[in-house]
Motif scaffolding. Structure first.
Motif, PDB file in Angstrom:
ATOM      1  N   THR A   1      -7.923  -0.706   0.673  1.00 37.32           N
ATOM      2  CA  THR A   1      -8.302  -0.875  -0.824  1.00 37.32           C
ATOM      3  C   THR A   1      -7.410  -1.669  -1.328  1.00 37.32           C
ATOM      4  OG1 THR A   1      -6.789   0.963  -1.433  1.00 37.32           O
ATOM      5  CG2 THR A   1      -8.897   1.828  -1.084  1.00 37.32           C
TER       6      THR A   1
ATOM      7  N   HIS B   1      -5.630  -4.328  -6.125  1.00 38.27           N
ATOM      8  CA  HIS B   1      -6.224  -2.824  -5.367  1.00 38.27           C
ATOM      9  C   HIS B   1      -7.604  -2.448  -6.093  1.00 38.27           C
ATOM     10  CE1 HIS B   1      -6.444   1.292  -6.803  1.00 38.27           C
ATOM     11  NE2 HIS B   1      -6.676   1.706  -5.474  1.00 38.27           N
TER      12      HIS B   1
ATOM     13  N   SER C   1       0.726  -1.392  -0.031  1.00 33.18           N
ATOM     14  CA  SER C   1      -0.012  -0.114  -0.017  1.00 33.18           C
ATOM     15  C   SER C   1       0.945   1.061   0.046  1.00 33.18           C
ATOM     16  CB  SER C   1      -0.906  -0.002   1.268  1.00 33.18           C
ATOM     17  OG  SER C   1      -1.792  -0.946   1.212  1.00 33.18           O
TER      18      SER C   1
ATOM     19  N   ALA D   1     -10.396   0.793  -6.010  1.00 34.69           N
ATOM     20  CA  ALA D   1     -10.406   2.368  -5.452  1.00 34.69           C
ATOM     21  C   ALA D   1     -12.005   2.325  -5.235  1.00 34.69           C
ATOM     22  CB  ALA D   1      -9.829   3.121  -6.475  1.00 34.69           C
ATOM     23  N   GLU D   2     -12.189   3.378  -4.422  1.00 31.67           N
ATOM     24  CA  GLU D   2     -13.432   3.767  -4.224  1.00 31.67           C
ATOM     25  C   GLU D   2     -13.712   4.798  -5.459  1.00 31.67           C
ATOM     26  OE1 GLU D   2     -15.702   2.548  -2.485  1.00 31.67           O
ATOM     27  OE2 GLU D   2     -14.969   1.810  -0.545  1.00 31.67           O
TER      28      GLU D   2
ATOM     29  N   LEU E   1     -15.083   0.060  -5.148  1.00 32.29           N
ATOM     30  CA  LEU E   1     -14.940  -0.986  -4.332  1.00 32.29           C
ATOM     31  C   LEU E   1     -16.051  -1.434  -3.672  1.00 32.29           C
ATOM     32  CD1 LEU E   1     -13.040  -2.903  -2.485  1.00 32.29           C
ATOM     33  CD2 LEU E   1     -12.490  -0.859  -1.046  1.00 32.29           C
ATOM     34  N   SER E   2     -16.825  -0.446  -3.118  1.00 29.51           N
ATOM     35  CA  SER E   2     -18.039  -0.507  -2.326  1.00 29.51           C
ATOM     36  C   SER E   2     -19.154  -1.240  -3.000  1.00 29.51           C
ATOM     37  CB  SER E   2     -18.365   0.541  -1.617  1.00 29.51           C
ATOM     38  OG  SER E   2     -18.851   1.619  -2.376  1.00 29.51           O
TER      39      SER E   2
ATOM     40  N   ASP F   1     -14.224  -3.317   3.001  1.00 25.62           N
ATOM     41  CA  ASP F   1     -12.973  -2.951   2.582  1.00 25.62           C
ATOM     42  C   ASP F   1     -12.461  -3.951   1.258  1.00 25.62           C
ATOM     43  OD1 ASP F   1     -11.839  -5.101   3.980  1.00 25.62           O
ATOM     44  OD2 ASP F   1     -10.707  -3.427   5.598  1.00 25.62           O
ATOM     45  N   ALA F   2     -11.461  -3.767   1.069  1.00 28.24           N
ATOM     46  CA  ALA F   2     -10.935  -4.849   0.068  1.00 28.24           C
ATOM     47  C   ALA F   2     -10.535  -6.314   0.538  1.00 28.24           C
ATOM     48  CB  ALA F   2      -9.346  -4.485  -0.152  1.00 28.24           C
TER      49      ALA F   2
END
Length: 381
Positions: A70, A221, A61, A223-224, A227-228, A256-257
């Motif tokens: 993420t 990874h 990260s 990203a928002e 992701l959600s 989360d991830a």
């Protein structure tokens, strides 16, 4: 006479497996520590193992600037991409186009071509122009219209070391309303990359190459806000907030991830890669790149006199850390690689394309041996 060396001076395989000083000792210590911990007669095995994995995730990260929560581990880029495709809300892909370049990593294309019918998307592969070594960015843009729901970009190609213009391509993708993901495997660790420069929707990689890690230590990874919205179909007990929640009727994705986790993760690969990631984080990144660029430019300058054609870009800004050369007519790739190995030079070929990737342990003296060996290859041809 065969030249034997293990000092790394003639090591040009960072496009495959990266090396750094004391790698063997540090990796052996990490695996030994894991073995002792996992074999200890107590009830803390999982606590210690997951702590090692968490350190791996934090190092990754920090490396690519992924916000907390993420990023998670994956066995490899292929499984990571499969998990992502199976997680997307239907409207991103059904009756739309998934765009990829013809010089992407073949494993990903194999996967996508097999998934297209099932997920209802058209796989559009942008071809290489005749007698060219990489897919041009302008050809990708030409093929990228508003029908594209997702584009998978290759940061640096494994066949020509072509570095795409991410900023321009991502900006075009935003205008088309597409999701944009990037495979950074061949560039990360030598070419600077951040997930927010420019902002991409997802990122895939392994730890094998310029980062000098182990097999099985990949990452995904996401990203928002994407992701959600993702609900991976490849899911399991580690996909939950509480992995020990075993109520069969109350499964809920982690927030989360971790939702991209599934069964028991490959902790050993993560633990074995931590020393390499720690070593990399301690280095002067500009100095690593400068060393690579110096040796790479020397290879480019010498290529004509060696009877070899440059396949990679001459422009350092459009190139990864590798230099690809085409062997002279009449040179046998396998024989050439074997003869170089006898001189303590380690490289490989894809067809008649020789891949040369100088890294931290490669030296100017190794470069001299490389040139001497390549002159022998050209003479024999």
């Amino acid at each position: 006479m065969t030249y034997k060396t293990q000092d790394g001076s003639g090591y040009f395989l960072y496009h495959s497996i990266g090396m750094y000083p004391d790698k063997e000792a540090e990796m052996e210590a990490a695996f030994s520590q894991f073995s002792r911990s996992w074999s200890r007669m107590d009830d803390h095995q999982w606590m210690r193992a997951l702590a090692a994995r968490q350190e791996f995730l934090e190092l990754w990260s920090n490396l690519i600037g992924a916000p907390k929560g993420t990023l998670t581990s994956a066995e490899n880029v292929t499984t990571a991409l499969y998990s992502l495709i199976g997680a997307l809300p239907e409207h991103h892909l059904k009756d739309r186009t998934l765009l990829v370049a013809g010089d992407c990593f073949p494993s990903l294309h194999f996967l996508l071509s097999g998934l297209a019918k099932r997920f209802g998307f058209e796989l559009r592969t942008v071809p290489l122009r005749p007698d060219e070594s990489w897919v041009r960015d302008e050809d990708i843009i030409w093929a990228w219209d508003e029908s594209v729901g997702l584009a998978l970009l290759t940061f640096v190609t494994s066949t020509a070391s072509h570095r795409c213009d991410l900023e321009t391509l991502v900006a075009h993708g935003r205008r088309m309303g597409s999701l944009v993901g990037v495979d950074i495997t061949q560039g990360v660790g030598i070419i600077p990359f951040r997930v927010d420069e420019p902002h991409v929707d997802f990122t895939l990689s392994t730890s094998l190459k310029w980062l000098c890690g182990t097999p099985g230590a990949g990452i995904i990874h996401v990203a928002e806000p994407l992701l959600s919205t993702c609900e991976p179909e490849l899911r399991g007990w580690f996909s939950q907030d509480n992995i020990f929640s075993w109520d069969l009727d109350a499964f809920a994705y982690a927030g989360d991830a971790r939702r991209f986790d599934h069964g028991t993760p490959s902790v050993l690969a993560c633990a074995g890669s931590v020393p390499a990631l720690q070593w990399h984080a301690r280095q002067n990144q500009a100095a690593l790149l400068a060393h690579n660029r110096s040796l790479g430019q020397a290879i480019i300058d010498a290529a004509p006199s060696l009877g070899m054609e440059l396949i990679s870009s001459r422009d350092a800004d459009r190139r990864g850390g590798s230099i690809m050369l085409r062997l002279p007519e009449g040179a046998d790739p396998a024989v050439s690689v074997n003869e170089l190995r006898d001189q303590g030079i380690y490289t490989d070929c894809r067809g008649r394309i020789m891949r040369l990737s100088p890294g931290a342990v490669t030296t100017a003296e190794g470069l001299d041996r490389l040139f001497a060996g390549l002159r022998g290859v050209a003479k024999a041809a």
